[in-house]
Design a protein around this motif. Structure first.
Motif, PDB file in Angstrom:
ATOM      1  N   ALA A  75       0.841  -1.202   0.000  1.00 28.58           N
ATOM      2  CA  ALA A  75       0.000   0.000   0.000  1.00 28.58           C
ATOM      3  C   ALA A  75       0.873   1.248   0.000  1.00 28.58           C
ATOM      4  O   ALA A  75       1.842   1.338   0.754  1.00 28.58           O
ATOM      5  N   ASN A  76       0.517   2.206  -0.847  1.00 31.48           N
ATOM      6  CA  ASN A  76       1.276   3.458  -0.941  1.00 31.48           C
ATOM      7  C   ASN A  76       0.372   4.681  -1.017  1.00 31.48           C
ATOM      8  O   ASN A  76       0.837   5.747  -1.411  1.00 31.48           O
ATOM      9  N   GLN A  77      -0.912   4.512  -0.663  1.00 32.74           N
ATOM     10  CA  GLN A  77      -1.846   5.620  -0.794  1.00 32.74           C
ATOM     11  C   GLN A  77      -2.855   5.649   0.349  1.00 32.74           C
ATOM     12  O   GLN A  77      -3.126   4.633   0.981  1.00 32.74           O
ATOM     13  N   TYR A  78      -3.389   6.843   0.563  1.00 34.34           N
ATOM     14  CA  TYR A  78      -4.503   7.079   1.480  1.00 34.34           C
ATOM     15  C   TYR A  78      -5.708   7.437   0.621  1.00 34.34           C
ATOM     16  O   TYR A  78      -5.551   8.006  -0.464  1.00 34.34           O
ATOM     17  N   TYR A  79      -6.896   7.140   1.126  1.00 34.68           N
ATOM     18  CA  TYR A  79      -8.111   7.336   0.331  1.00 34.68           C
ATOM     19  C   TYR A  79      -9.219   7.984   1.156  1.00 34.68           C
ATOM     20  O   TYR A  79      -9.351   7.736   2.350  1.00 34.68           O
ATOM     21  N   PHE A  80     -10.036   8.770   0.451  1.00 31.11           N
ATOM     22  CA  PHE A  80     -11.279   9.290   0.999  1.00 31.11           C
ATOM     23  C   PHE A  80     -12.377   8.897   0.026  1.00 31.11           C
ATOM     24  O   PHE A  80     -12.239   9.121  -1.187  1.00 31.11           O
ATOM     25  N   ILE A  81     -13.459   8.305   0.523  1.00 25.79           N
ATOM     26  CA  ILE A  81     -14.542   7.847  -0.359  1.00 25.79           C
ATOM     27  C   ILE A  81     -15.566   8.958  -0.553  1.00 25.79           C
ATOM     28  O   ILE A  81     -16.213   9.394   0.397  1.00 25.79           O
ATOM     29  N   ILE A  82     -15.678   9.413  -1.793  1.00 27.27           N
ATOM     30  CA  ILE A  82     -16.677  10.419  -2.173  1.00 27.27           C
ATOM     31  C   ILE A  82     -18.036   9.749  -2.330  1.00 27.27           C
ATOM     32  O   ILE A  82     -19.064  10.246  -1.873  1.00 27.27           O
TER      33      ILE A  82
ATOM     34  N   GLU B 158     -15.990   6.390  -6.107  1.00 28.02           N
ATOM     35  CA  GLU B 158     -15.195   7.591  -6.394  1.00 28.02           C
ATOM     36  C   GLU B 158     -14.344   7.914  -5.175  1.00 28.02           C
ATOM     37  O   GLU B 158     -14.851   7.937  -4.052  1.00 28.02           O
ATOM     38  N   LEU B 159     -13.068   8.169  -5.423  1.00 31.97           N
ATOM     39  CA  LEU B 159     -12.116   8.388  -4.343  1.00 31.97           C
ATOM     40  C   LEU B 159     -11.316   9.670  -4.529  1.00 31.97           C
ATOM     41  O   LEU B 159     -11.069  10.089  -5.654  1.00 31.97           O
TER      42      LEU B 159
END
Length: 189
Positions: free
Chosen positions: A46-53, A102-103
């Protein structure tokens, strides 16, 4: 649209000035994951952070004979696969879109930069991980102390979750068979 939703979320968690917020936004990009597609595959780092739209994702372990859904993230959640990202080890999970999702995406190197340069962002991260840890502890305690029916009733409180997850996956999250879940649903109608 999506970035505005993310900005509202950030402001709901922490006080942050406009200049700092612009720097955060400059590190964000949007991504769409089609239903059934993997955001992260078992064995990747893992190399990312996410926010769920919009939409939702499930974490599942497919190393055994059947898929075991262990975690679900939905709209307005900020997350990463923390057990892979920080030690930079291959993940044990697949992360799959429950529906088209969507992120907002922030790369680890950019998140590290924001943590190092913005005290408000460091506070944001601390509050997010404290809330995530509390949710994980609650889930663990629920498994140890609640009956399957009580666990299901807890999930009903988040009706969006129940509507979006197929019975087989919901049963796996609750730690029961799909047949047992059907019986529980029949009993409480």
């Amino acid at each position: 649209m999506g970035i505005d939703q993310f900005v509202r979320f950030v402001k709901s968690v922490v006080a942050i000035d406009e200049r700092d917020l612009q720097l955060v936004q400059s590190k964000c990009r949007q991504k769409v994951v089609p239903k059934g597609k993997l955001l992260l595959k078992c064995g990747q780092v893992a190399n990312q952070y996410y926010f769920i739209i919009a939409g939702g994702l499930r974490f599942y372990d497919a190393s055994g004979e059947q898929e075991n859904t262990t975690w679900v993230c939905l709209k307005d959640e900020f997350f990463t696969e923390i057990s892979s990202l920080h030690p930079q080890k291959p993940t044990r999970f697949n992360i799959e879109a429950i529906e088209e999702t969507e992120l907002i995406v922030i790369d680890k190197k950019d998140m590290d930069f924001l943590y190092a340069h913005l005290s408000s962002w460091e506070e944001f991260g601390r509050k997010i991980w404290e809330a995530t840890t509390a949710r994980m502890v609650d889930q663990l305690l629920n498994f140890q102390t609640l009956t399957a029916e009580e666990r299901y009733l807890q999930f009903l409180k988040n009706s969006e979750l129940v509507q979006k997850i197929p019975v087989k996956q919901l049963a796996a999250i609750l730690g029961i068979t799909p047949n047992a879940l059907s019986r529980i649903r029949k009993n409480i109608r």
